[in-house]
Design an enzyme around this catalytic site. Structure first.
Site, mmCIF file in Angstrom:
data_model
loop_
_atom_site.group_PDB
_atom_site.id
_atom_site.type_symbol
_atom_site.label_atom_id
_atom_site.label_comp_id
_atom_site.label_asym_id
_atom_site.label_seq_id
_atom_site.Cartn_x
_atom_site.Cartn_y
_atom_site.Cartn_z
ATOM 1 N N HIS A 268 0.863 -1.309 0.107
ATOM 2 C CA HIS A 268 0.030 0.022 -0.094
ATOM 3 C C HIS A 268 0.804 1.301 -0.073
ATOM 4 O O HIS A 268 1.882 1.490 -0.875
ATOM 5 C CB HIS A 268 -0.905 -0.096 1.281
ATOM 6 C CG HIS A 268 -2.086 0.831 1.356
ATOM 7 N ND1 HIS A 268 -2.569 1.878 0.432
ATOM 8 C CD2 HIS A 268 -2.997 1.091 2.307
ATOM 9 C CE1 HIS A 268 -3.640 2.507 0.976
ATOM 10 N NE2 HIS A 268 -3.885 2.226 1.924
ATOM 11 N N HIS A 307 -2.472 -2.159 -9.685
ATOM 12 C CA HIS A 307 -3.548 -1.609 -8.922
ATOM 13 C C HIS A 307 -4.801 -2.567 -8.991
ATOM 14 O O HIS A 307 -5.063 -3.017 -9.903
ATOM 15 C CB HIS A 307 -3.749 -0.059 -9.407
ATOM 16 C CG HIS A 307 -4.406 0.512 -8.293
ATOM 17 N ND1 HIS A 307 -5.740 0.625 -8.049
ATOM 18 C CD2 HIS A 307 -3.687 1.587 -7.396
ATOM 19 C CE1 HIS A 307 -6.011 1.397 -7.006
ATOM 20 N NE2 HIS A 307 -4.910 1.995 -6.356
ATOM 21 N N ASP A 363 2.644 5.468 -6.469
ATOM 22 C CA ASP A 363 4.044 5.279 -5.822
ATOM 23 C C ASP A 363 5.335 5.103 -6.821
ATOM 24 O O ASP A 363 6.410 5.189 -6.355
ATOM 25 C CB ASP A 363 4.091 3.996 -4.896
ATOM 26 C CG ASP A 363 2.742 4.288 -3.808
ATOM 27 O OD1 ASP A 363 2.905 5.482 -3.230
ATOM 28 O OD2 ASP A 363 2.270 3.322 -3.730
#
Ligand code: CMC
Length: 435
Positions: A268, A307, A363
């Protein structure tokens, strides 16, 4: 006119049931009536990791994962990132509408005047070991605030909730900056009320002996946009934890600490830190093909890729790539950027990633920017947690105000033994012997 129902025939009994469909969804409880006998519990739905289960109705954030669309309260993320401040977006997420000029002034004033920490909280933070990871300090200190504000247990009182929400949004940067300075061995810096949310954060991070800290405007705006991009993301892992923890009516400091704990994991919010470690490990463009092969062989994951919801592209990753160029214009390029760009290029041409719809997520590039601005990797997830606090608290508010919500409590399929006679200790077999 076709009926909005689902006809389900149970082949065990031959009976057919009509299950209503609303908003493209069936209610799990409607399946409970499907039984083989009166004493049968009824059908349950099995969905480990909630891959196809809606846990709530929400009007906060909209995502279309196939088209790469993200909207807060109906406003496209691209427009918000272009035109708004973080506190403006925080107001939008929390209250549902963009603030008018006087509303924004009041909101900024309120948040600015809750940024201080009680001196005892500062002392609490001083007690951490010199090398404590900032994310661990942040999580523990937010939890400790529940002892500073015991009145926060009145979660059914909207005015009380709003006070804690303002405190949390205001104090997160202060705690984060103190965690960072602690890990560097620098004295803590108090908030400066003349500065904007992100400038004040930068002041608390980097002010040394100068009488007034002046943030670089390009870097301050970059941080502001990164905060906007991270502010909410509907029912992700940490927001679901926030809702689940809050569903037992725990106080919001403990709920935010729970959500931040979920965020810290490498799958995450912790992925941004892992991306930098991965790029360090790859070290050169020549080493990329071998690394990709090891990912395809299942030996590791490509961090910052993939994702649960986005299956074409992550709109936040696109915007972050644009910010990266502006930041590198000030700081000079991050030497890992070329490796990241090449890695993305190679992965996006490889059938393994294409067929699984694996694209760079938020990210993948954010860590490169954070590092160029001057942050250590241990701080990256903290930078995610600060703005996401707004999302967590808004999801929490919505959950508490939703009459359909109850304590969060999934079912299970029990697979263990039953009704075993208890053996005397001399006759027990060690669990380790079967391992
Ligand atoms: N590298 C290599 N293979 C991957 C990756 C990856 N990063 N992500 C998914 N896969 C493969 C996975 O092994 C599976 O393959 P197969 O069908 O052969 O078993 C397939 O793609 C589907 O993946 P999944 O595990 O079912 O997908 P998920 O929705 O459960 O997981 C994820 C989503 C984000 C946890 C995962 O993609 C991942 O671990 N990515 C790396 C960590 C990361 O970047 N996390 C940040 C997510 S975005 C921001 C945030 O949430 O904080």
């Amino acid at each position: 006119m076709p009926s909005s129902t689902l006809s389900v025939t149970d082949n065990r009994t031959g009976k057919t049931y009509e299950v209503p469909i609303q908003d493209g969804t069936v209610r799990a409880m409607d399946f409970r009536k499907i039984k083989t006998s009166d004493d049968d519990f009824g059908l349950m739905l099995y969905d480990p990791a909630f891959t196809n289960t809606a846990s709530c109705r929400s009007n906060i954030t909209f995502i279309d994962g196939d088209r790469g669309i993200l909207e807060y309260r109906g406003y496209p993320i691209e427009q918000l990132a272009e035109s708004c401040t973080f506190l403006e977006v925080a107001y939008l997420i929390l209250f549902g509408e963009l603030p008018t000029a006087p509303e924004l002034d009041d909101w900024v004033y309120e948040i600015t005047h809750h940024t201080m920490l009680h001196e005892n909280t500062k002392k609490f933070m001083e007690g951490f070991r010199y090398d404590a990871p900032p994310m661990s300090m942040l999580i523990s200190t937010v939890a400790a605030l529940s002892a500073v504000y015991p009145d926060a247990t009145h979660v059914q009182d909207p005015a009380n909730r709003m006070l804690q929400i303002k405190r949390l949004i205001a104090k997160m940067p202060t705690i984060a900056a103190m965690s960072y300075r602690h890990s560097l061995g620098f004295p803590y810096v108090y908030p400066d009320n003349d500065l904007s949310y992100t400038e004040n954060f930068m002041n608390m991070l980097w002010k040394m002996v100068e009488p007034k800290y002046a943030a670089n405007p390009v870097l301050a705006r970059a941080l502001e946009v990164l905060f906007i991009l991270h502010a909410d993301h509907e029912q992700n892992c940490s927001s679901s934890v926030m809702r689940a923890a809050g569903s037992s009516r725990s106080n919001p400091y403990l709920c935010v600490a729970s959500a931040a704990s979920a965020l810290s994991g490498p799958l995450h919010g912790g992925a941004n830190e892992e991306v930098i470690r991965m790029l360090d490990e790859i070290d050169s463009e020549a080493a990329i093909p071998a690394y990709i092969e090891s990912v395809k062989a299942g030996k590791r994951k490509l961090m910052g890729f993939g994702h649960r919801v986005y299956k074409s592209f992550d709109p936040r990753a696109r915007l972050i790539k644009e910010i990266a160029h502006k930041v590198f214009g000030v700081t000079g390029s991050n030497p890992k950027l070329d490796i990241a760009l090449k890695l993305e290029q190679i992965a996006l041409q490889d059938d393994y990633f294409v067929s699984r719809k694996l694209y760079p997520n938020v990210d993948f590039y954010s860590g490169l920017i954070y590092q160029a601005i001057g942050f250590k990797p241990e701080m990256f997830t903290v930078l995610f947690a600060i703005p996401r606090t707004v999302g967590w608290l808004t999801q929490w508010q919505e959950m508490i105000s939703d009459p359909e919500q109850k304590i969060s409590r999934p079912r299970q399929i029990y697979t263990g033994a039953r009704q075993r006679p208890l053996p005397p200790i001399a006759k027990r077999e060690s669990a380790a012997s079967g391992a």
